[in-house]
Enzyme design. Structure first.
Site, PDB file in Angstrom:
ATOM      1  CE1 TYR A  39      -3.999   1.927  -0.261  1.00  8.61           C
ATOM      2  CE2 TYR A  39      -3.587   2.262   2.188  1.00  8.61           C
ATOM      3  CZ  TYR A  39      -4.280   2.588   0.919  1.00  8.61           C
ATOM      4  OH  TYR A  39      -5.401   3.518   0.924  1.00  8.61           O
ATOM      5  CE  LYS A  94     -22.698 -20.213 -16.410  1.00  6.48           C
ATOM      6  NZ  LYS A  94     -22.886 -21.179 -17.880  1.00  6.48           N
TER       7      LYS A  94
END
Ligand code: NDP
Ligand code: PYR
Ligand code: MG
Length: 417
Positions: A39, A94
């Protein structure tokens, strides 16, 4: 479905945590140093690189192995237009299949869009985040314009699975089934029940595989699509036949092939009985086929019977395509998924069905014998050869046809997952 099975399906989705997916970290994030790399301030470095050269996003982020599964919930399986939120279990499903079968990270995105244009705008606005876009369960005719517009606007492959994934698997299974039944695709009379996303794409690809248009009769919920109809859109109009046939009862008489991509229990035993000798029935509606395999087999013993489901022989389902076609497309950074890549996937699928089946696959299906024949026209989704074979065929076709931005991958063939 029995009550026990229904409860098992609900429990599967609720436990051990709601849903079927989670996100995992690929880099350490324990120490102050880790955080200052992951970060601030470290993250600014890849930001600067990507701003200078967008291609480096494939090096510094997960974009290249990330596919969005996107739906508006307007045609959820064969259940109809139940809206975006209700489509979420299918879209998560999916994504599960992308990861399980091809190692592709995937997120499901359900879009509550008041119009196709707003849906297109939403997807186009977020497409930059992903290596590919898998559109799912969007009804016809809107799906055609939506896919065309997004292919035009997005820099990554956009693929409407219910059209092209279904068509690829259907044609692969059909060609194998025709071989077994001793029929040629050029000769057979085909009845396609349904005139939506899946039906249109399947029939187009059947034509590309050699079927003759004058031998295909397509029906929608109002009957045969014929040249006298004034209530059909241009997409259906392409299939209009100059014929006196009006109903499924008329069309099915003497037909060699029934392709169902419509809804449950629409083909009766009497209608099946009227088909030509050695017929092929692909009753692909999910979750309930156009005719149950039990009824079909009770009605005649010379047919090849397939459904879209996992719990019967001969599953004709786009799961056999979309994980692997995207694997190949992502690995050569294809700009689109073109006809050559689809045809390559068909051939690879057909070929695997002819090979001896690994024991591990058979064990996953109750230890039954599986060998090319009327009860085994396509590989099972768990076949470990699908990933290396189909992805390689697709990647090679992308390179050969100019759709690839990278050369054929040096790390191919892939190891089975
Ligand atoms: N096995 C597989 O891999 C796949 C299976 N499918 C299945 O195919 C079906 C259609 O999906 P999709 O194409 O995406 O959906 P669409 O909404 O795009 O199309 C549905 C089509 O089915 C027709 N239809 C509905 N009821 C009837 C009826 N009683 N008689 C004749 N036709 C009827 C509709 O007719 P009308 O145009 O008049 O409304 C429409 O043309 C679903 O059941 C789905 O589960 C889909 C994709 C993959
Ligand atoms: C399998 C699938 O995509 C469908 O039935 O819609
Ligand atoms: Mg679907």
């Amino acid at each position: 479905m029995t009550d026990a099975m229904r409860q098992a399906a609900l429990d599967y989705h609720a436990l051990p945590t709601p849903g079927k997916l989670s996100v995992e970290l690929t880099t350490p994030a324990q120490t102050q140093e880790d955080l200052s790399l992951a970060y601030s301030p470290g993250v600014a470095e890849p930001v600067r690189e990507i701003a200078k050269d967008p291609e480096t996003a494939y090096l510094y982020t997960g974009k290249g192995n990330l596919v969005a599964v996107i739906s508006d919930g307007s045609a959820i399986l064969g259940l109809g237009n139940l809206g975006p939120l209700a489509s979420k279990p299918v879209m998560e499903g999916k994504s599960l299949l992308f990861k399980r079968f091809a190692g592709i990270n995937s997120v499901d995105i359900e879009v509550d869009a008041p119009s196709p244009e707003q849906f297109i705008q939403t997807v186009a606005n977020i497409a930059v985040s992903f290596g590919g876009i898998n559109l799912e369960d969007i009804k016809a005719p809107e799906c055609f314009h939506i896919e065309e517009a997004l292919i035009e606007r997005c820099q990554v492959p956009v693929f409407h699975d219910d059209q092209h994934g279904t068509a690829i698997v259907t044609v692969a299974g059909m060609l194998n089934a025709l071989d077994i039944q001793g029929k040629r695709i050029e000769d057979v009379r085909i009845v396609c029940l349904g005139a939506g996303a899946a039906a249109t794409a399947c029939c187009k690809l059947l034509l590309a595989a050699g079927a003759r248009k004058e031998q295909i009769t397509m029906l929608d919920s109002r009957g045969v699509i014929h040249s006298g109809r004034t209530d059909i859109n241009a997409y259906k109009g392409e299939w209009a036949r100059d014929t006196d046939m009006r109903t499924l009862d008329d069309a099915i008489d003497g037909a060699d092939v029934f392709l169902g991509v419509s809804g449950p229990d629409l083909l009766s035993a009497d209608q099946l009985a009227k088909m030509a000798p050695r017929p092929i029935v692909f009753a692909c509606s999910n979750p309930n086929p156009e005719i149950s395999p039990e009824l079909a087999h009770r009605t005649r013993d010379d047919l090849i019977m397939a459904t879209g489901r996992s719990d019967y022989p001969n599953q004709v389902n786009n799961v056999l395509c979309f994980p692997f076609i995207f694997r190949g497309a992502l690995d050569v950074r294809a700009v689109r998924i073109n006809e050559a890549m689809k045809l390559a996937a068909i051939e690879a699928l057909r070929k695997i069905a002819h090979l001896p089946v690994p024991d591990a696959v058979r064990e996953g299906y109750g230890g039954i014998e599986l060998a090319f024949g009327p009860e085994y026209i396509l590989p099972k989704p768990t076949d470990p050869r699908l990933l290396p074979e189909v992805a390689a065929a697709v990647a090679q076709a992308a390179v050969d046809s100019g759709a690839a931005r990278l050369p054929y991958p040096q790390h191919y063939p892939l190891a089975p997952l």
